[in-house]
Motif scaffolding. Structure first.
Motif, PDB file in Angstrom:
ATOM      1  N   ILE A  76       0.836  -1.207   0.000  1.00 25.37           N
ATOM      2  CA  ILE A  76       0.000   0.000   0.000  1.00 25.37           C
ATOM      3  C   ILE A  76       0.871   1.257   0.000  1.00 25.37           C
ATOM      4  O   ILE A  76       0.606   2.205  -0.742  1.00 25.37           O
ATOM      5  N   CYS A  77       1.908   1.274   0.813  1.00 22.59           N
ATOM      6  CA  CYS A  77       2.790   2.450   0.867  1.00 22.59           C
ATOM      7  C   CYS A  77       3.437   2.724  -0.481  1.00 22.59           C
ATOM      8  O   CYS A  77       3.680   3.872  -0.838  1.00 22.59           O
ATOM      9  N   GLY A  78       3.698   1.688  -1.234  1.00 16.79           N
ATOM     10  CA  GLY A  78       4.299   1.843  -2.550  1.00 16.79           C
ATOM     11  C   GLY A  78       3.391   2.506  -3.566  1.00 16.79           C
ATOM     12  O   GLY A  78       3.849   2.971  -4.602  1.00 16.79           O
ATOM     13  N   THR A  79       2.105   2.578  -3.271  1.00 12.80           N
ATOM     14  CA  THR A  79       1.169   3.200  -4.206  1.00 12.80           C
ATOM     15  C   THR A  79       0.974   4.684  -3.943  1.00 12.80           C
ATOM     16  O   THR A  79       0.315   5.367  -4.722  1.00 12.80           O
ATOM     17  N   PHE A  80       1.520   5.180  -2.838  1.00 12.65           N
ATOM     18  CA  PHE A  80       1.364   6.587  -2.496  1.00 12.65           C
ATOM     19  C   PHE A  80       2.466   7.408  -3.135  1.00 12.65           C
ATOM     20  O   PHE A  80       3.555   6.929  -3.376  1.00 12.65           O
ATOM     21  N   GLY A  81       2.159   8.676  -3.355  1.00 11.49           N
ATOM     22  CA  GLY A  81       3.133   9.587  -3.946  1.00 11.49           C
ATOM     23  C   GLY A  81       4.103  10.076  -2.908  1.00 11.49           C
ATOM     24  O   GLY A  81       5.025   9.380  -2.520  1.00 11.49           O
ATOM     25  N   GLY A  82       3.866  11.269  -2.408  1.00 10.61           N
ATOM     26  CA  GLY A  82       4.785  11.853  -1.444  1.00 10.61           C
ATOM     27  C   GLY A  82       6.074  12.252  -2.115  1.00 10.61           C
ATOM     28  O   GLY A  82       6.218  12.161  -3.324  1.00 10.61           O
ATOM     29  N   PRO A  83       7.028  12.688  -1.337  1.00  5.60           N
ATOM     30  CA  PRO A  83       8.296  13.143  -1.900  1.00  5.60           C
ATOM     31  C   PRO A  83       9.049  12.074  -2.679  1.00  5.60           C
ATOM     32  O   PRO A  83       9.746  12.370  -3.622  1.00  5.60           O
ATOM     33  N   THR A  84       8.894  10.807  -2.275  1.00  4.71           N
ATOM     34  CA  THR A  84       9.663   9.755  -2.931  1.00  4.71           C
ATOM     35  C   THR A  84       8.779   8.535  -3.185  1.00  4.71           C
ATOM     36  O   THR A  84       8.833   7.558  -2.459  1.00  4.71           O
ATOM     37  N   SER A  88       8.116   1.576  -8.850  1.00  6.17           N
ATOM     38  CA  SER A  88       8.174   0.209  -9.350  1.00  6.17           C
ATOM     39  C   SER A  88       6.879  -0.535  -9.058  1.00  6.17           C
ATOM     40  O   SER A  88       6.523  -1.464  -9.759  1.00  6.17           O
ATOM     41  N   LEU A  89       6.134  -0.116  -8.019  1.00  6.59           N
ATOM     42  CA  LEU A  89       4.870  -0.764  -7.700  1.00  6.59           C
ATOM     43  C   LEU A  89       3.723  -0.194  -8.515  1.00  6.59           C
ATOM     44  O   LEU A  89       2.622  -0.702  -8.455  1.00  6.59           O
ATOM     45  N   GLY A  90       3.955   0.833  -9.302  1.00  2.17           N
ATOM     46  CA  GLY A  90       2.912   1.450 -10.099  1.00  2.17           C
ATOM     47  C   GLY A  90       2.996   1.087 -11.568  1.00  2.17           C
ATOM     48  O   GLY A  90       2.353   1.689 -12.396  1.00  2.17           O
ATOM     49  N   LYS A  91       3.782   0.086 -11.916  1.00  4.00           N
ATOM     50  CA  LYS A  91       3.943  -0.290 -13.318  1.00  4.00           C
ATOM     51  C   LYS A  91       2.866  -1.294 -13.714  1.00  4.00           C
ATOM     52  O   LYS A  91       2.466  -2.139 -12.936  1.00  4.00           O
TER      53      LYS A  91
END
Length: 119
Positions: A76-84, A88-91
């Protein structure tokens, strides 16, 4: 004790959230309770293992449950934007298309589907 430099969250808040605010998953804590995943997905990603340890102790999770909650939170954290963002989880699975990038074609398709008119 602060969990991550630059953010005002304390480790003792994790146990409190579990016992008094009904926080029941690592993802819940990092997204809804602290909103750290929204602010900085990399910080949330790095904090997740410690949060899982502390929540596991507070809620009596087995090692298997802790691992499942941690994996869910990391995804889930990999799908959030934020500064960084963890792009790779959004491909896309087939073509490697970046799901988070809005192209002119995607914008036009979205506008057409919503009935919006652009000049």
């Amino acid at each position: 004790k602060k969990r991550r430099d630059g953010y005002p969250y304390l480790e003792c808040e994790i146990e409190y959230a579990c016992k008094h605010e009904m926080a029941c998953t690592v993802a819940d804590y990092l997204t809804l309770r602290t909103r750290l995943a929204y602010l900085d997905s990399q910080a949330a990603f790095l904090a997740a293992p410690k949060v899982a340890d502390l929540m596991g102790k507070a809620l009596g999770w087995t090692k298997k449950e802790k691992k499942q909650h941690l994996e869910e939170a990391l995804n889930i954290c990999g799908t959030f934007g934020g500064p960084t963002p963890n792009k790779s989880l959004g491909k896309g699975e087939k073509d490697g298309e970046d799901k988070f990038r809005i192209t002119q074609a995607k914008l036009g398709k979205g506008a057409k589907n919503s009935g919006a008119i652009f000049g």
